[in-house]
Design an enzyme around this catalytic site. Structure first.
Site, PDB file in Angstrom:
ATOM      1  N   LEU A 161       1.029   0.543  -0.273  1.00  0.00           N
ATOM      2  CA  LEU A 161       2.003  -0.020  -1.196  1.00  0.00           C
ATOM      3  C   LEU A 161       3.382   0.558  -0.904  1.00  0.00           C
ATOM      4  O   LEU A 161       3.544   1.746  -0.666  1.00  0.00           O
ATOM      5  CB  LEU A 161       1.606   0.277  -2.639  1.00  0.00           C
TER       6      LEU A 161
ATOM      7  N   ILE B  10      -1.572   4.991  -2.039  1.00  0.00           N
ATOM      8  CA  ILE B  10      -2.273   3.898  -2.718  1.00  0.00           C
ATOM      9  C   ILE B  10      -2.124   2.637  -1.879  1.00  0.00           C
ATOM     10  O   ILE B  10      -1.021   2.314  -1.416  1.00  0.00           O
ATOM     11  CB  ILE B  10      -1.708   3.665  -4.135  1.00  0.00           C
TER      12      ILE B  10
ATOM     13  N   HIS C 217       3.732   4.436  -7.190  1.00  0.00           N
ATOM     14  CA  HIS C 217       4.574   5.306  -8.019  1.00  0.00           C
ATOM     15  C   HIS C 217       3.852   5.713  -9.306  1.00  0.00           C
ATOM     16  O   HIS C 217       3.917   6.876  -9.726  1.00  0.00           O
ATOM     17  CB  HIS C 217       5.870   4.585  -8.406  1.00  0.00           C
TER      18      HIS C 217
END
EC number: 6.3.2.1
Length: 283
Positions: A181, A173, A33
């Site tokens: 993630l 990521i 995020h």
């Protein structure tokens, strides 16, 4: 950082400023995020993030009630990233009346892959995203490529409704061992977490088979998908799908399209124990 829950207050704060770069989230923020926040900043200040766990996109047997809510930790992370406004509406703020109007994506995009296994999911996603766009009125909005199908549907929705917002994709990521993630990774036991990187390993093997074989027919594509499903199932995974699709529209590639070298993407959703993980890899 200003924390706002009221729609009119949000609009008042944004009035007279440059149109925002926007990152919508459901909270429980991780480095994936935060990378989207940084990407948003590259497209201009102010950066606005939202946190809202959207009931409309959860099915009756899904994890709405248990979905991790970590508001204070999320606030701390967003402040460090220099986010200007956190829009954190309550359900009453965003849906003061029952949400009778919904945005229903076309079947050929919304009812396949994730849409097949999570009926109504993309209808809930599109409805809340359109409402958030109405609240924030962003110049750009950033969505992660980890949710590949969602990104494509939001992009098409913005295009078809002529929304004045540019949809920016952010790269997935990953942890050092390759696991994408995700807020749901916290559901994994220690043993499951050790096994979880096998998902991306399987996708890489699929990609290598496609590249090595210089595949040009749909039958061979299907055989490669089945091999990958069997391999992961043998390790205890429960597969919803592993699918090799066209990047442009997520449809299966025809022999002609394969022969033309159209770009492909491998998408998967699989359960490890009780945790459902999704991932993808472009070819």
């Amino acid at each position: 950082m200003k924390i706002i829950s009221d729609i009119q207050e949000l609009r008042d704060h944004l009035r007279g400023q440059n149109r925002a770069s926007f990152v919508p989230t459901m909270g429980n923020l991780h480095e994936g995020h935060l990378s989207l926040m940084r990407l948003a900043r590259q497209h201009g200040d102010p950066v606005v993030a939202s946190i809202f766990v959207n009931r409309l996109q959860f099915g009756p047997n899904e994890d709405f009630d248990s979905y991790p809510r970590t508001m204070q930790a999320d606030i701390d992370k967003l402040e460090k990233e220099g986010v200007y406004i956190l829009f954190a509406p309550t359900e009453r703020d965003l849906y003061p009346q029952p949400q009778e109007y919904r945005v229903d994506p076309p079947q050929q995009l919304g009812d396949i892959l994730e849409g097949e296994f999570r009926p109504g999911f993309f209808k809930g996603v599109c409805t809340v995203v359109l409402k958030l766009f109405s609240c924030v009125q962003p110049k750009v909005a950033v969505f992660g490529k980890k949710d590949y199908q969602q990104l494509m549907i939001i992009h098409q929705m913005a295009k078809q409704f002529a929304l004045p917002v540019e949809i920016i994709p952010g790269e997935t990521i990953r942890a050092e061992d390759g696991l994408a993630l995700s807020s749901r990774n916290g559901y994994l036991s220690a043993e499951e977490r050790a096994e979880a990187p096998e998902l991306i390993k399987a996708l890489k093997e699929v990609r290598q088979r496609v590249l090595d074989s210089n595949i040009r027919d749909a039958k061979t594509i299907s055989e490669i998908e089945k091999l990958a499903v069997a391999s992961l199932a043998g390790r205890g995974w429960k597969l919803d799908y592993i699918a090799i699709r066209q990047q442009s529209n997520l449809a299966p590639a025809s022999n002609e399209q394969l022969q033309a070298g159209d770009p492909l993407v491998i998408l998967t959703a699989a359960k490890l124990g009780k945790t459902r993980l999704i991932d993808n890899l472009e070819i």
